[in-house]
Design a protein around this motif. Structure first.
Motif, short mmCIF file in Angstrom:
data_model
loop_
_atom_site.label_atom_id
_atom_site.label_comp_id
_atom_site.label_asym_id
_atom_site.label_seq_id
_atom_site.Cartn_x
_atom_site.Cartn_y
_atom_site.Cartn_z
N LEU A 1 31.90 48.26 42.99
CA LEU A 1 32.89 47.93 44.26
C LEU A 1 31.93 47.73 45.38
O LEU A 1 32.38 46.61 46.26
N ASN A 2 30.79 48.17 45.74
CA ASN A 2 30.06 47.92 47.09
C ASN A 2 29.63 46.55 46.79
O ASN A 2 29.84 45.60 48.01
N GLU A 3 29.26 45.99 45.85
CA GLU A 3 28.80 44.64 45.77
C GLU A 3 29.95 43.59 45.75
O GLU A 3 29.67 42.85 46.45
N GLY A 4 30.89 43.83 45.26
CA GLY A 4 32.08 42.99 45.22
C GLY A 4 32.69 43.07 46.61
O GLY A 4 32.89 41.87 47.04
N LEU A 5 32.73 44.09 47.31
CA LEU A 5 33.20 44.08 48.88
C LEU A 5 32.55 43.60 49.74
O LEU A 5 32.75 42.76 50.82
N ASP A 6 30.94 43.57 49.44
CA ASP A 6 29.84 43.13 50.23
C ASP A 6 30.02 41.41 50.23
O ASP A 6 30.06 40.86 51.25
N GLU A 7 30.31 40.97 49.01
CA GLU A 7 30.62 39.53 48.64
C GLU A 7 31.85 38.99 49.61
O GLU A 7 31.58 37.91 50.30
N ALA A 8 32.82 39.87 49.41
CA ALA A 8 34.12 39.22 50.20
C ALA A 8 34.28 39.37 51.44
O ALA A 8 34.86 38.79 52.06
N GLU A 9 33.39 40.39 52.04
CA GLU A 9 33.56 40.36 53.62
C GLU A 9 32.52 39.48 54.48
O GLU A 9 32.59 39.43 55.55
N LYS A 10 31.67 38.82 53.56
CA LYS A 10 30.65 37.79 54.25
C LYS A 10 31.08 36.98 55.26
O LYS A 10 30.65 36.54 56.43
N PHE A 11 32.55 36.34 55.16
CA PHE A 11 33.01 35.46 55.54
C PHE A 11 33.49 35.93 57.25
O PHE A 11 33.72 34.95 57.99
N VAL A 12 33.51 37.14 57.29
CA VAL A 12 34.17 37.77 58.51
C VAL A 12 33.10 38.46 59.40
O VAL A 12 33.45 38.98 60.47
N LEU A 13 31.89 38.59 58.83
CA LEU A 13 30.57 39.34 59.52
C LEU A 13 30.32 38.84 60.99
O LEU A 13 30.25 39.57 61.69
N HIS A 14 30.43 37.51 61.27
CA HIS A 14 30.12 36.76 62.38
C HIS A 14 31.20 37.54 63.56
O HIS A 14 30.82 37.81 64.73
N LYS A 15 32.48 37.70 63.15
CA LYS A 15 33.49 38.14 63.92
C LYS A 15 33.09 39.56 64.16
O LYS A 15 33.48 40.05 65.34
N LEU A 16 32.84 40.13 63.30
CA LEU A 16 32.49 41.61 63.55
C LEU A 16 31.40 42.01 64.72
O LEU A 16 31.38 42.80 65.37
N PHE A 17 30.36 40.91 64.58
CA PHE A 17 29.33 41.55 65.50
C PHE A 17 29.74 40.83 67.10
O PHE A 17 29.27 41.25 67.92
N SER A 18 30.43 39.84 67.07
CA SER A 18 31.01 39.18 68.36
C SER A 18 32.08 39.83 68.95
O SER A 18 32.58 39.42 70.01
N GLY A 19 32.81 40.64 68.27
CA GLY A 19 33.86 41.18 68.64
C GLY A 19 35.34 40.54 68.60
O GLY A 19 36.14 40.68 69.56
N GLU A 20 35.43 39.52 67.89
CA GLU A 20 36.51 38.45 67.53
C GLU A 20 37.50 38.87 66.40
O GLU A 20 38.44 38.29 66.17
#
Length: 264
Positions: free
Chosen positions: A244-263
């Motif tokens: 699950l960790n690997e699958g969720l890691d792959e699925a979340e990649k497209f939103v990581l830039h928003k996590l760090f920018s606060g968007e």
């Protein structure tokens, strides 16, 4: 899920602050914790406490606040990560145990609790209210920390002698309750399909997964395989966690830039 704001923050920080040099947006931290049932005021209170304890370093960029881990924070989280992914000791365990006897005066109850917590975290169990035991060789001085000088522990490393058996020592660990907890983890997570989640939902779900798994591994002594019951559920759920960790890691990649920018 029982909400523990500080533990949820540790799960989020372990995922996205420990190995990533980028500062993490405070707004994103509050957003993710809110999705996991932590109110905004409680989330901001956790951040304030973590900054006051020098676990994180806070800085401003315009009107936004960002956080990075301090060196102390990295050490603490790294210890948790190592236990989360350690698995169980190899089957070539040689049969020797570490025995620890500590005596803490009644007047130092806080110290007694602290020593017990450190030994438990390191995989020790107490035998009938007496010595602490764990299979394998352990650096007890490092486990107890500088406070060991206040309690003068007695440490012995060797094999138990008759009538003491490995089975007697293993019975000091509550494996039945731990097995039930592992089964509960499987019941909650085996139906989760990472590919069906949006990137933002996958990110939040991965934090929850790490929170649940860290909660389990904190209480797991990770005994050698030869000391565990047959068909130990921890092994099956460990595979589920990693998948699950690997699958969720792959699925979340497209939103990581928003996590760090606060968007988010």
């Amino acid at each position: 899920m029982t909400v523990h704001p500080q533990s949820l923050f540790f799960a989020l920080a372990g995922l996205h602050m420990l190995d990533d040099p980028r500062p993490l947006s405070g707004a994103s931290i509050v957003f993710v914790m809110g999705k996991l049932g932590v109110g905004e005021s409680a989330a901001r209170s956790v951040l304030q406490r973590m900054a006051a304890k020098k676990f994180v370093v806070r800085h401003k960029e315009g009107r936004k606040t960002f956080y990075t881990l301090s060196d102390r924070g990295r050490v603490i989280l790294r210890e948790g990560q190592e236990k989360m992914f350690a698995g169980w000791q190899p089957q070539d365990w040689d049969g020797r145990w570490t025995f620890v006897r500590i005596q803490v005066p009644e007047s130092k109850r806080t110290l007694r609790h602290q020593m017990a917590s450190r030994l438990s975290w390191a995989g020790f169990a107490q035998v009938d209210g007496g010595p602490w035991v764990a299979p394998g060789q352990h650096d007890v001085v490092a486990i107890l920390g500088p406070e060991h000088s206040e309690i003068s522990p007695i440490v012995v490393y060797g094999m138990p002698q008759p009538p003491t058996t490995d089975e007697v020592l293993v019975s000091s660990f509550d494996l039945e309750a731990l097995a039930a907890d592992y089964e509960g983890f499987g019941g909650k997570w085996r139906a989760v399909a990472p590919a069906s989640l949006s990137p933002a939902d996958a990110l939040v779900k991965r934090v929850e997964l790490h929170f649940d798994w860290l909660t389990l591994t904190r209480t797991d002594p990770q005994l050698p395989v030869v000391l565990l019951p047959q068909k130990w559920p921890g092994a099956v759920q460990g595979d589920l966690f990693r998948r699950l960790n690997e699958g969720l890691d792959e699925a979340e990649k497209f939103v990581l830039h928003k996590l760090f920018s606060g968007e988010l």
